[in-house]
Design an enzyme around this catalytic site. Structure first.
Site, PDB file in Angstrom:
ATOM      1  N   LYS A   1      -9.881 -13.253  -1.093  1.00 13.54           N
ATOM      2  CA  LYS A   1     -10.809 -14.370  -1.122  1.00 13.54           C
ATOM      3  C   LYS A   1     -12.108 -14.038  -0.375  1.00 13.54           C
ATOM      4  O   LYS A   1     -12.776 -13.092  -0.713  1.00 13.54           O
ATOM      5  CB  LYS A   1     -10.107 -15.613  -0.585  1.00 13.54           C
ATOM      6  CG  LYS A   1      -8.722 -15.842  -1.224  1.00 13.54           C
ATOM      7  CD  LYS A   1      -8.870 -16.139  -2.686  1.00 13.54           C
ATOM      8  CE  LYS A   1      -7.625 -16.232  -3.531  1.00 13.54           C
ATOM      9  NZ  LYS A   1      -6.336 -15.842  -3.125  1.00 13.54           N
TER      10      LYS A   1
ATOM     11  N   TYR B   1      -0.737 -23.215   0.164  1.00 14.98           N
ATOM     12  CA  TYR B   1      -0.879 -22.538  -1.121  1.00 14.98           C
ATOM     13  C   TYR B   1       0.512 -22.544  -1.797  1.00 14.98           C
ATOM     14  O   TYR B   1       1.494 -22.125  -1.176  1.00 14.98           O
ATOM     15  CB  TYR B   1      -1.397 -21.122  -0.892  1.00 14.98           C
ATOM     16  CG  TYR B   1      -1.399 -20.285  -2.150  1.00 14.98           C
ATOM     17  CD1 TYR B   1      -2.108 -20.698  -3.272  1.00 14.98           C
ATOM     18  CD2 TYR B   1      -0.690 -19.101  -2.215  1.00 14.98           C
ATOM     19  CE1 TYR B   1      -2.096 -19.952  -4.439  1.00 14.98           C
ATOM     20  CE2 TYR B   1      -0.677 -18.341  -3.376  1.00 14.98           C
ATOM     21  CZ  TYR B   1      -1.382 -18.771  -4.480  1.00 14.98           C
ATOM     22  OH  TYR B   1      -1.367 -18.031  -5.631  1.00 14.98           O
TER      23      TYR B   1
ATOM     24  N   ARG C   1       2.123   4.694   2.703  1.00 13.38           N
ATOM     25  CA  ARG C   1       2.806   3.402   2.893  1.00 13.38           C
ATOM     26  C   ARG C   1       2.911   3.075   4.389  1.00 13.38           C
ATOM     27  O   ARG C   1       2.982   1.914   4.790  1.00 13.38           O
ATOM     28  CB  ARG C   1       4.202   3.421   2.238  1.00 13.38           C
ATOM     29  CG  ARG C   1       4.974   2.132   2.471  1.00 13.38           C
ATOM     30  CD  ARG C   1       6.112   1.924   1.462  1.00 13.38           C
ATOM     31  NE  ARG C   1       6.967   3.068   1.294  1.00 13.38           N
ATOM     32  CZ  ARG C   1       7.922   3.438   2.164  1.00 13.38           C
ATOM     33  NH1 ARG C   1       8.139   2.731   3.253  1.00 13.38           N
ATOM     34  NH2 ARG C   1       8.657   4.509   1.929  1.00 13.38           N
TER      35      ARG C   1
ATOM     36  N   ASP D   1      -2.563 -19.732   8.306  1.00 13.58           N
ATOM     37  CA  ASP D   1      -3.221 -19.145   7.143  1.00 13.58           C
ATOM     38  C   ASP D   1      -4.707 -19.497   7.259  1.00 13.58           C
ATOM     39  O   ASP D   1      -5.092 -20.661   7.146  1.00 13.58           O
ATOM     40  CB  ASP D   1      -2.599 -19.728   5.858  1.00 13.58           C
ATOM     41  CG  ASP D   1      -3.168 -19.082   4.590  1.00 13.58           C
ATOM     42  OD1 ASP D   1      -4.303 -18.585   4.644  1.00 13.58           O
ATOM     43  OD2 ASP D   1      -2.477 -19.090   3.556  1.00 13.58           O
TER      44      ASP D   1
END
Ligand code: LCS
Length: 393
Positions: free
Chosen positions: A208, A111, A58, A183
């Site tokens: 994407k 988005y 992590r 973004d």
């Protein structure tokens, strides 16, 4: 040669390699949750930062590190933080940099969930937000309040394809001491690098174009300076929205062909956009490479290509759009974008359905808008598919 001296395509292949003891030519997958310390002092030194040894996945992991080095290099930034998803990156930024009483200005047509999470959840903690048309810099200037801390833009916006002037936003932010976030999902660093225009943070849904094969969900953010990285990295670790090593490996593999995929997709996208624009059953088309796009010149200046995303509306609105979506045979009716396969979807009832109808309309997301993500199939096949589906209307 140092990665910073390499051309973009060479960075895609070489900027994230690992020198392991076996001389592996590709990045190995370190599929482990934890790492063995040499002794107790070494463990303590890893935690204090006196050693750069690995601790726990992590926190850090060699495979994820390789991807982060590569992304920092591709965006020309200081360092990157990989996240479990694009929304993981969004929340790391909001949570890390906004506090009670702060105000954020953002693109109206971001988005959907980037907006919904702010308006529904961060508002509970006293964080204010204004969503507006950021293609007009004056709108941003007028919305600045004494407590404004961040300008968060998406360009081209999802799904309206609005283009925001990156340099203009940086100018306003610097005059008002604001943090700038872009973004860059629709472009990838191949077509646009906001940090080079002075943005403080750039982030992606890695799901994407960067991964490009519709088989991974992931995110990444890159900062221009150390100061913001040092806030955002521990925030990601504490939120627990880390990437997984296998996910990182797949993205590294997908990234190698980013330029090739995008070149092919955007060449086809222009042909498809032109075909749609001249088709009698199509009302309007929004693609940055078409002269009819309201920010055609700005797009040509700040992006090195027009990308692979097209929005359009069929005459007859949603009813006719549904006939199109239900009749495509090669294109896949699915959300997401940026993969090698062509996808078609309906934002108002799918990706942006959780936004209030009024907010959607103000943002230009009409009920009839159909979004198209162009893959790398033969363009003739995509055109025939669209033709036969349009004939059904
Ligand atoms: N930013 C943009 C521009 C996006 O398109 C998406 C996802 C995200 C952030 C969030 O990334 P994720 O957490 O999904 O990795 N966009 C989607 C879309 O348009 N259809 O499905 C997902």
């Amino acid at each position: 040669m140092e990665p910073k001296d390499l051309g973009f395509d060479s960075k895609l292949i070489h900027a994230g390699t690992i020198d392991d003891k076996f001389g592996s030519a590709t990045v190995p997958i370190y599929q482990t949750s934890t790492f063995k310390f040499k002794n107790a002092d070494h463990g303590a030194a890893c935690f204090s930062g006196d050693s750069d040894g690995y601790i726990y996945t992590r926190i850090n992991n060699p495979t994820i590190d390789a991807l982060e080095r590569q992304m920092a290099s591709l965006e020309n930034g200081y360092r990157a933080v990989a996240t479990s998803s694009g929304m993981g990156a969004v929340n790391t930024i909001y949570m890390g940099l906004l506090k009670q009483g702060d105000h954020m200005i953002s693109t109206a047509a971001v988005y959907g969930p980037s907006r919904v999470v702010m308006e529904k959840h961060y508002s509970k903690f006293g964080i204010e937000s204004t969503y507006l048309d950021t293609t007009n810099a004056e709108n941003i200037r007028k919305a600045i309040r004494p407590n404004t801390r961040m300008i968060f833009i998406e360009t081209p916006s999802n799904p309206t394809m609005d283009i925001t002037d990156l340099k203009e936003v940086v100018k306003i932010a610097r005059e008002n001491n604001l943090i700038t976030v872009a973004d860059n999902t629709f472009c990838s660093p191949y077509l646009q690098r906001p940090l080079e225009s002075g943005f403080d943070i750039v982030f992606h849904s890695i799901t994407k174009f960067l991964n490009g094969h519709a088989d991974v969900v992931g995110g990444v953010l890159v900062t221009r300076e150390k100061e913001l990285h040092d806030i955002l990295r521990p925030m990601m670790v504490n939120l627990g929205c880390n990437m997984d090593p296998h996910q990182a490996y797949l993205v590294i593999r997908g990234l190698k062909t980013l330029s090739l995929r995008l070149e092919k997709s955007q060449e086809s996208a222009l042909k498809i956009a032109q075909f749609l624009e001249s088709h009698p059953k199509i009302d309007w088309v929004r693609y940055p490479g078409l002269k009819s796009h309201p920010q055609f010149e700005l797009a040509a200046n700040q992006m090195s290509g027009s990308g692979a995303m097209i929005s359009f509306e069929v005459k007859g609105g949603l009813k006719a759009g549904k006939v199109l979506m239900d009749n495509v045979k090669l294109c896949i009716l699915a959300v997401s974008l940026g993969g090698v396969e062509t996808l078609i979807q309906h934002p108002a009832s799918m990706t942006h359905s959780k936004m209030a109808k009024n907010d959607r309309e103000n943002a230009g997301i009409t009920d009839g808008l159909v979004r198209f993500s162009v893959g790398i199939e033969n363009v003739e096949d995509l055109l025939s598919d669209l033709k036969q589906a349009l004939n059904k209307i």
